[in-house]
Scaffold this active site. Structure first.
Site, PDB file in Angstrom:
ATOM      1  N   ASP A 181      -6.983  -1.616  -4.499  1.00 57.27           N
ATOM      2  CA  ASP A 181      -8.057  -1.337  -3.549  1.00 57.27           C
ATOM      3  C   ASP A 181      -9.128  -0.433  -4.166  1.00 57.27           C
ATOM      4  OD1 ASP A 181      -6.614  -2.812  -1.682  1.00 57.27           O
ATOM      5  OD2 ASP A 181      -5.704  -1.025  -0.776  1.00 57.27           O
ATOM      6  N   ASP A 220       0.862  -1.184   0.000  1.00 54.68           N
ATOM      7  CA  ASP A 220       0.000   0.000   0.000  1.00 54.68           C
ATOM      8  C   ASP A 220       0.895   1.229   0.000  1.00 54.68           C
ATOM      9  OD1 ASP A 220      -2.379  -1.454   0.069  1.00 54.68           O
ATOM     10  OD2 ASP A 220      -2.471  -1.468   2.249  1.00 54.68           O
TER      11      ASP A 220
END
Length: 155
Positions: free
Chosen positions: A134, A115
């Site tokens: 995501d 991330d």
């Protein structure tokens, strides 16, 4: 075919973004790159669990368990969506599958999901990071929720 094509596009864009930001810009060692502070920055986060790092304990079991679970869910979504009608529903299914496969790739390659997007606004500093996969998963799931109950007459 539309499901597979949209999944490949989502997967490809996720992989491209991670190679560019995590590898080429070396975010994995730099940890933070200011882009357009505070609205958009790159901040390295390794998610070994699910959303917000939940269930991140028992690292190897979680890593492979979540990998298998994601693959099973991808197969189920493709199976379910093939029986449905509608371009946008197929696109949504493909986005979920492509995003999930992007995160599966990370778990296999890195041992955790990479991330790196950090966004803040209006005096609030967001401590969390996310990635392009995501975004695709969220957008695709929203499309499936909105469109799955519609019939041909509703469209």
């Amino acid at each position: 075919m539309r499901i597979v094509l949209s999944a490949l596009v989502a997967f490809g864009l996720d992989r491209l973004s991670k190679v560019w930001i995590v590898e080429w810009a070396n975010l994995k060692e730099r940890h933070y790159i200011e882009v357009f502070d505070p609205y958009l920055n790159f901040a390295m986060g390794w998610n070994k669990g699910v959303n917000f790092g939940l269930f991140a304990g028992h690292e190897e079991w979680t890593r492979w368990g979540l990998t298998v679970l994601a693959l099973v869910v991808c197969v189920w979504i493709v199976w379910w969506a093939r029986a449905q009608r509608g371009l946008w529903l197929h696109l949504g299914a493909g986005l979920v599958v492509g995003g999930a496969l992007g995160n599966v790739w990370d778990r296999v390659q890195y041992g955790a999901v990479a991330d790196y997007l950090n966004m803040s606004c209006c005096g609030f500093r967001n401590p969390y990071t996310f990635n392009v996969a995501d975004i695709f998963i969220f957008a695709g799931a929203a499309m499936l929720i909105v469109l799955s109950g519609r019939t041909k007459d509703d469209a």
